[in-house]
Design a protein around this motif. Structure first.
Motif, PDB file in Angstrom:
ATOM      1  N   LEU A   8       0.804  -1.216   0.000  1.00 44.77           N
ATOM      2  CA  LEU A   8       0.000   0.000   0.000  1.00 44.77           C
ATOM      3  C   LEU A   8       0.841   1.272   0.000  1.00 44.77           C
ATOM      4  CD1 LEU A   8      -2.940  -0.922   2.414  1.00 44.77           C
ATOM      5  CD2 LEU A   8      -3.060  -0.518  -0.045  1.00 44.77           C
ATOM      6  N   ARG A  12       0.421   4.008  -3.001  1.00 51.08           N
ATOM      7  CA  ARG A  12       0.022   5.395  -2.747  1.00 51.08           C
ATOM      8  C   ARG A  12       1.097   6.370  -3.213  1.00 51.08           C
ATOM      9  NH1 ARG A  12      -1.948   3.552   3.075  1.00 51.08           N
ATOM     10  NH2 ARG A  12      -4.169   3.277   2.702  1.00 51.08           N
ATOM     11  N   HIS A  16      -0.350   9.071  -5.670  1.00 50.96           N
ATOM     12  CA  HIS A  16      -0.518  10.418  -5.135  1.00 50.96           C
ATOM     13  C   HIS A  16       0.709  11.320  -5.332  1.00 50.96           C
ATOM     14  CE1 HIS A  16      -4.255   9.144  -3.472  1.00 50.96           C
ATOM     15  NE2 HIS A  16      -3.741   8.418  -2.494  1.00 50.96           N
ATOM     16  N   ASP A  38      -9.057  10.709  -0.620  1.00 47.32           N
ATOM     17  CA  ASP A  38      -9.580   9.902   0.484  1.00 47.32           C
ATOM     18  C   ASP A  38     -10.360   8.693  -0.022  1.00 47.32           C
ATOM     19  OD1 ASP A  38      -8.478  11.612   2.323  1.00 47.32           O
ATOM     20  OD2 ASP A  38     -10.309  12.796   2.609  1.00 47.32           O
ATOM     21  N   ASP A  41      -7.857   6.123  -1.303  1.00 48.86           N
ATOM     22  CA  ASP A  41      -7.174   5.427  -0.216  1.00 48.86           C
ATOM     23  C   ASP A  41      -8.094   4.415   0.463  1.00 48.86           C
ATOM     24  OD1 ASP A  41      -4.774   6.667  -0.625  1.00 48.86           O
ATOM     25  OD2 ASP A  41      -5.060   8.204   0.907  1.00 48.86           O
ATOM     26  N   GLU A  45      -7.357   0.433   0.671  1.00 53.38           N
ATOM     27  CA  GLU A  45      -7.336  -0.253   1.968  1.00 53.38           C
ATOM     28  C   GLU A  45      -8.241  -1.477   1.953  1.00 53.38           C
ATOM     29  OE1 GLU A  45      -5.788   0.062   4.819  1.00 53.38           O
ATOM     30  OE2 GLU A  45      -4.800   2.016   4.755  1.00 53.38           O
TER      31      GLU A  45
END
Length: 590
Positions: A8, A12, A16, A38, A41, A45
């Protein structure tokens, strides 16, 4: 049993920090209202939980049990049906699907990261929904409004699956010689008759219905690929109210016994006057099918990245624990009789090669996903055309280079384990077997290389290539980034070799085929260099915030530029050697 934990932090970082995906989505009206940082993410998750806790534990057992065929019925391995039911509850099949038909409408930049997790966890399981997603794209882009409204919602929901029926026993790459026939009926439907082979998920017990997309020829069709039409053929006929009706005249004659992806059913499908419906225009089915095929090619490329990531995680864990001999510089683990093998130079070479290639591929997949998002959602005509050109250019690179490097990485991961890598219980031999198919299906990597060089470079005089090269050069010159000069040197090598091939292809038709695989690899290494320069630039600027993560990223970038990018030198030499030596040996002397 080997475990898989989604990377993860790195996903990210790419999404990002390297590409600033939320900023891209914010300026695309169709995406701005659906997704932000958000949301992305939260999806990542949850995807990590689904793939790591639900799907990955079925990988080895699924491989050992395999899909089973009996009297036309295919049964998936124990646990698959229950896991699939939970999987579709989360809406994962329709993650990037059209929200007008129950899809979630998420961007491709995010979807490619989910696909990587899925393939890393369990490639066989991943294929069932990957084919459905691709079939939905083709239906959404080319089918009538009635077909779209009838078939897309249950497919995006995962209750119905999709398959792609192209290959026949005598016709693989050369689809122009297929024999499957379509007979027009008075009610506007068609009767489809023929046999298709190598059909992933052609029959299974996971979904209520299976929607086959079938290439066939009408009675008056012109010869060759210009005479191919595309048809939607459901396993179970669908009533006017959307409920399921009687069984269509389509059946699974057998399944293949394969080297890998054994839990994925690879079927022989028989169409015996099955009812089908035309998708798009008559005799233009190949173009419609390519909507699905291009999606699948990127998806299968990502299979290479996913398998490599899973193999890398296992190899690193083993290398940290396995003790053998002392490090060349002297004892490291002084309290033990030997040192962990991660201290040995050759083990580090293998692990760093895996890490550099996998993380480079991860970034490049996100970059291709960005182009797909721009091509689909931007309202700027110039930006859309530019993105479409890059997608066409880069798709064969993504499919072939991801999977070639995926096999190399999985073999390295197996090698790190030594003899244990050859033993089933450690999981590494399965990664090697599973990833190997990715170089073959959805268009062999040799065909991808021919597509890249012959169609995407030579045929248009290198126009799209110049566009890509201009972007890379602008980045290298605009920023004082680590490895900017090395990137430019590699880029100039690609440009020079491309010019040499453009010139020589004019007089020798064998040059394209002789150089295509080496050329695709040269392109791939340069593309990864661009990705690593972009990642290094971010890591250098943010190193003080997290020395462990960004320092490791910079160290891996150094390894890539010093130890992997130089492979382009030998590739250039091989290309410039030309095609002569391929034809000095007569066919009968092989």
């Amino acid at each position: 049993m080997p475990e898989f934990n989604a990377p993860l932090r790195d996903l990210r970082f790419v999404l990002h920090e390297v590409f600033d995906a939320p900023a891209i989505w914010a300026r695309l009206p169709a995406l701005a209202e659906r997704v932000d940082a958000d949301t992305a993410d939260a999806i990542l998750e949850e995807a990590a939980k689904v793939t790591g806790q639900l799907i990955a534990p079925l990988n080895r057992s699924g491989d050992e049990e395999g899909a089973q065929w009996r009297d036309g019925v295919v049964t998936t391995p124990a646990g698959f049906k229950e896991a699939y039911a939970t999987y579709i509850e989360g809406g994962w099949v329709g993650l990037s699907g059209n929200p007008d038909f129950a899809g979630m409408g998420m961007p491709k930049m995010l979807a490619v990261q989910f696909e990587e997790m899925l393939y890393a966890a369990n490639s066989s399981f991943a294929l069932y929904s990957a084919l459905s997603s691709g079939a939905c794209l083709a239906i959404d882009a080319h089918a009538s409004a009635e077909l779209r409204s009838t078939y897309l919602p249950p497919m995006y929901e995962g209750r119905w699956a999709g398959s792609m029926c192209l290959t026949e026993p005598h016709a693989g790459t050369d689809l122009g010689i297929i024999r499957t026939k379509a007979e027009p009926q008075a009610n506007g439907s068609y009767k489809i008759s023929g046999t298709k082979i190598f059909i992933t998920g052609g029959e299974q017990d996971l979904t209520e219905n299976i929607i086959h997309l079938v290439l066939a020829k009408l009675p008056d069709a012109p010869a060759g690929p210009k005479g191919i039409s595309l048809f939607l053929v459901p396993k179970l006929l669908v009533n006017a109210d959307g409920s399921l009706g009687t069984r269509n005249a389509v059946s699974c004659g057998s399944i293949e016994h394969k080297m890998g992806i054994k839990a994925s059913s690879t079927c022989v499908m028989n169409f015996d006057g099955a009812t089908g419906y035309l998708i798009g225009e008559a005799n233009k089915g190949l173009a419609a099918m390519f909507t699905m095929m291009n999606y699948e090619r990127l998806s299968i490329g990502i299979q290479g990245i996913g398998c490599a990531e899973a193999s890398y995680q296992a190899a690193v864990g083993y290398a940290r624990e396995r003790i053998q001999s002392r490090a060349p510089t002297g004892p490291v683990a002084t309290d033990k009789v030997a040192d962990p093998i991660i201290n040995h130079p050759d083990v580090r070479r293998m692990l760093l090669s895996m890490k550099a290639l996998t993380e480079g591929g991860r970034a490049f997949a996100c970059y291709v996903g960005q182009q797909l998002d721009l091509a689909k959602f931007t309202e700027d005509t110039d930006e859309r055309q530019r993105a479409e050109a890059l997608v066409a250019l880069l798709t064969p690179v993504a499919k072939a280079f991801f999977t070639d490097m995926g096999l190399e990485s999985c073999v390295n991961g197996q090698q790190v384990f030594g003899g244990h890598g050859y033993i089933r219980e450690w999981g590494q031999e399965q990664h090697v077997r599973d990833v190997r198919i990715a170089q073959i299906y959805e268009g062999t990597n040799g065909i991808q290389a021919l597509d890249l060089l012959g169609r995407k470079v030579v045929a248009n005089g290198g126009a799209a290539l110049r566009q890509f090269c201009a972007e890379v050069r602008n980045f290298a010159h605009r920023h004082e980034v680590p490895y900017g000069s090395e990137l430019v040197v590699a880029l100039e090598r690609l440009e020079t070799v491309s010019g040499w091939l453009l010139e020589h292809a004019k007089t020798n038709p064998n040059e394209v085929g002789a150089a295509s695989v080496e050329y695709l690899h040269l392109f791939g290494y340069v593309a990864y260099a661009y990705m690593w320069a972009r990642m290094a630039a971010v890591a250098e600027a943010k190193r003080s915030e997290d020395e462990d993560f960004y320092g490791a990223k910079l160290a891996t970038a150094a390894f890539y530029f010093q130890r992997l990018l130089p492979r382009t030198l030998s590739l250039e030499a091989s290309i410039r050697a030309g095609s002569t030596s391929l034809y000095e040996l007569k066919a009968e002397h092989f």
